[in-house]
Design an enzyme around this catalytic site. Structure first.
Site, PDB file in Angstrom:
ATOM      1  N   TYR A   1     -51.160 -20.487   9.612  1.00  5.54           N
ATOM      2  CA  TYR A   1     -50.410 -21.413  10.506  1.00  5.54           C
ATOM      3  C   TYR A   1     -51.139 -22.594  10.962  1.00  5.54           C
ATOM      4  O   TYR A   1     -52.536 -22.342  11.294  1.00  5.54           O
ATOM      5  CB  TYR A   1     -50.005 -20.421  11.823  1.00  5.54           C
ATOM      6  CG  TYR A   1     -49.384 -21.535  12.961  1.00  5.54           C
ATOM      7  CD1 TYR A   1     -48.097 -21.771  12.685  1.00  5.54           C
ATOM      8  CD2 TYR A   1     -50.039 -21.965  14.209  1.00  5.54           C
ATOM      9  CE1 TYR A   1     -47.599 -22.694  13.964  1.00  5.54           C
ATOM     10  CE2 TYR A   1     -49.560 -22.450  15.062  1.00  5.54           C
ATOM     11  CZ  TYR A   1     -48.154 -22.946  14.873  1.00  5.54           C
ATOM     12  OH  TYR A   1     -47.557 -23.764  15.810  1.00  5.54           O
TER      13      TYR A   1
ATOM     14  N   ASP B   1     -58.992 -25.232   8.868  1.00  7.51           N
ATOM     15  CA  ASP B   1     -58.468 -25.146   9.998  1.00  7.51           C
ATOM     16  C   ASP B   1     -59.368 -23.943  10.823  1.00  7.51           C
ATOM     17  O   ASP B   1     -58.822 -22.796  10.826  1.00  7.51           O
ATOM     18  CB  ASP B   1     -57.064 -24.824  10.120  1.00  7.51           C
ATOM     19  CG  ASP B   1     -56.393 -24.772  11.245  1.00  7.51           C
ATOM     20  OD1 ASP B   1     -56.876 -24.741  12.264  1.00  7.51           O
ATOM     21  OD2 ASP B   1     -55.119 -24.653  11.548  1.00  7.51           O
TER      22      ASP B   1
ATOM     23  N   LYS C   1     -58.492 -25.548  21.268  1.00  7.04           N
ATOM     24  CA  LYS C   1     -58.886 -25.341  22.692  1.00  7.04           C
ATOM     25  C   LYS C   1     -59.948 -24.150  23.012  1.00  7.04           C
ATOM     26  O   LYS C   1     -60.564 -23.905  23.999  1.00  7.04           O
ATOM     27  CB  LYS C   1     -57.881 -24.674  23.586  1.00  7.04           C
ATOM     28  CG  LYS C   1     -56.743 -23.456  22.651  1.00  7.04           C
ATOM     29  CD  LYS C   1     -55.286 -23.526  23.430  1.00  7.04           C
ATOM     30  CE  LYS C   1     -54.481 -22.322  22.451  1.00  7.04           C
ATOM     31  NZ  LYS C   1     -54.295 -23.154  21.088  1.00  7.04           N
TER      32      LYS C   1
END
Length: 453
Positions: free
Chosen positions: A144, A241, A269
């Site tokens: 994802y 990622d 984050k």
């Protein structure tokens, strides 16, 4: 102004003005639609009925230090006392954070800040296409990379959708999906074949180096080496990622663990213990193409990029991760679960494996460690979701959605591990004894296979 009925509960009020009553799709969990969280601290959160839950979901993982870490909270408060959003120039904190990331992450020669990981991956693919003049992007089944169209496909796919384009949303243009090639993770032959056929038109390969959105599929080192070799040979941009793997698996990310240096890296984050920030960094020649450098051709902007509050949170988080034995602590707790839980489950006669890395753990109900997404299709979804629902009743929160991983934070203790194992055993035992079918979120029976979640 519209007013809710005085007798309406907060969830009812939310559903009246917020579609579904929540502000992100996966927060609307079956059986928990009336959950109202009123407080979070350390390893726990509390609901509106005053119930305390030991939290292993942890917002999909970013608060590695635990909820409301006092050092991070203090840094944010201090930043707010002197700075807010000005939207021009640069702050000292932004410079210090970029310098810190360049020092920590092997691939990062230049860094730009965003507000989310999705924005970071979007910009990574845009600059890769600009730099190469090519059209195609390669992603992998089970990974994802955010909400934007070119990567919004083939995450948790049903068995009949594996091997086909499987968008996670309607409203995506077919021609956008056509520009994305989906390959099986850990399959070197598939990578070589894709480059043999399309190498001259592949702008970028993007992957979670550890696909954590389906729990934990550990990568073969040879698979990562092949990706690096093929991208180098064909002039394609390799993007890691590391929004999840990032600082959770080490301050230098999985690229430091594996010794494989991508061309671009995206982070999120977790670098700020959950505050809303993202980052993209990598080779200087690629990063210098962004329009933050005057005259450069690839547009880059964002009003909230480098907001003083989130920058302060990131700096405080990274300092604490560097100064204190955070990774040592969470890795040890993770290893305890991966070592001590399997014999407990075996004693119940249930096929199960407990896997993960470092502070991440996940229990699959199958008879072998998964190596590919196809292996995950054998996970017993009914058991996976069912035992987690039962654990919530005992104040232990692992997200009751298929294939979702769990996490330790610096705030968790050995006593929490003891309790986790005890409650897991009781929940699995109760689920085994339950003769009624469990239904998934759309009301159909989930007796195995991967459901979309």
């Amino acid at each position: 102004m519209q007013q809710a009925a005085p007798s309406a509960s907060l969830p009812e009020r939310a559903r009246g003005v917020i579609p579904g009553g929540v502000n992100s799709g996966q927060r609307n969990v079956p059986g928990l639609t009336d959950l109202v969280i009123t407080r979070a601290q350390g390893a726990s959160f509390w609901d509106s009925d005053g119930r305390r839950y030991t939290d292993y979901h942890a917002a999909f993982g970013p608060p590695l230090l635990g909820h409301n870490d006092p050092d991070v909270v203090r840094a944010v408060a201090e930043a707010g006392g002197s700075l807010d959003l000005c939207g021009v120039g640069v702050t000292e904190g932004e410079v210090e954070l970029a310098e810190t990331l360049v020092e920590l992450v092997p691939s990062m020669e230049r860094v730009l800040l965003t507000s989310t990981g999705s924005e970071a991956t979007f910009h990574a693919l845009r600059v890769a296409r600009a730099a190469t003049g090519r059209r195609l992007v390669v992603k992998f089944q089970g990974c994802y990379h955010g909400w934007h169209d070119s990567v919004s496909l083939n995450v948790i796919s049903a068995p009949d959708r594996v091997g086909h384009k499987d968008p996670i949303s309607t409203g995506i243009l077919p021609e956008v999906l056509d520009a994305t090639l989906v390959l099986p993770f850990n399959d070197r032959d598939a990578v070589r074949a894709a480059f043999a056929e399309h190498g001259a038109d592949i702008a970028a390969v993007i992957l979670e180096p550890v696909p954590h959105n389906v729990g934990c599929l550990l990568p073969d080192q040879e698979f990562l080496v092949t990706l690096r070799e093929e991208c180098t040979r064909h002039g394609s941009v390799l993007v890691f990622d590391e929004v999840i793997t990032g600082v959770r698996h080490g301050l230098g990310g999985w690229q430091e663990v594996a010794g494989i240096v991508p061309d671009l890296t995206t982070m999120g984050k977790a670098i700020a213990n959950g505050y809303p920030i993202g980052a993209i960094g990598g080779r200087a020649d690629l990063m210098d193409m962004f329009s933050s450098r005057p005259g450069a051709p690839v547009f880059f902007a964002g009003t909230y990029n480098g907001h003083p509050a989130v920058v302060a949170a990131a700096l405080a988080t990274l300092r604490k991760l560097h100064a204190e034995p955070v990774h040592e602590h969470v890795f040890r707790l993770g290893e305890r679960v991966r070592t001590e839980l399997p014999p407990v489950l075996a004693s119940l006669g249930v096929p199960a494996v407990v896997t993960g890395y470092g502070s991440v753990f996940v229990t699959y109900f199958m008879d072998r460690l998964p190596h590919t997404y196809d292996d995950l299709l054998d996970n017993d979804t009914r058991m996976f979701v069912g035992y987690r629902r039962r654990m919530i009743d005992q104040g232990v929160f692992e997200l009751p959605l298929n294939l979702k991983r769990s996490h330790f934070s610096y705030a968790h203790t050995d006593a929490d591990v003891d309790r986790l194992i005890e409650v897991t055993e009781a929940a699995v035992r109760a689920q085994l004894a339950d003769e009624g079918p469990l239904t998934d979120m759309d009301g159909t029976s989930t007796m195995g296979g991967a459901t979309r979640c």
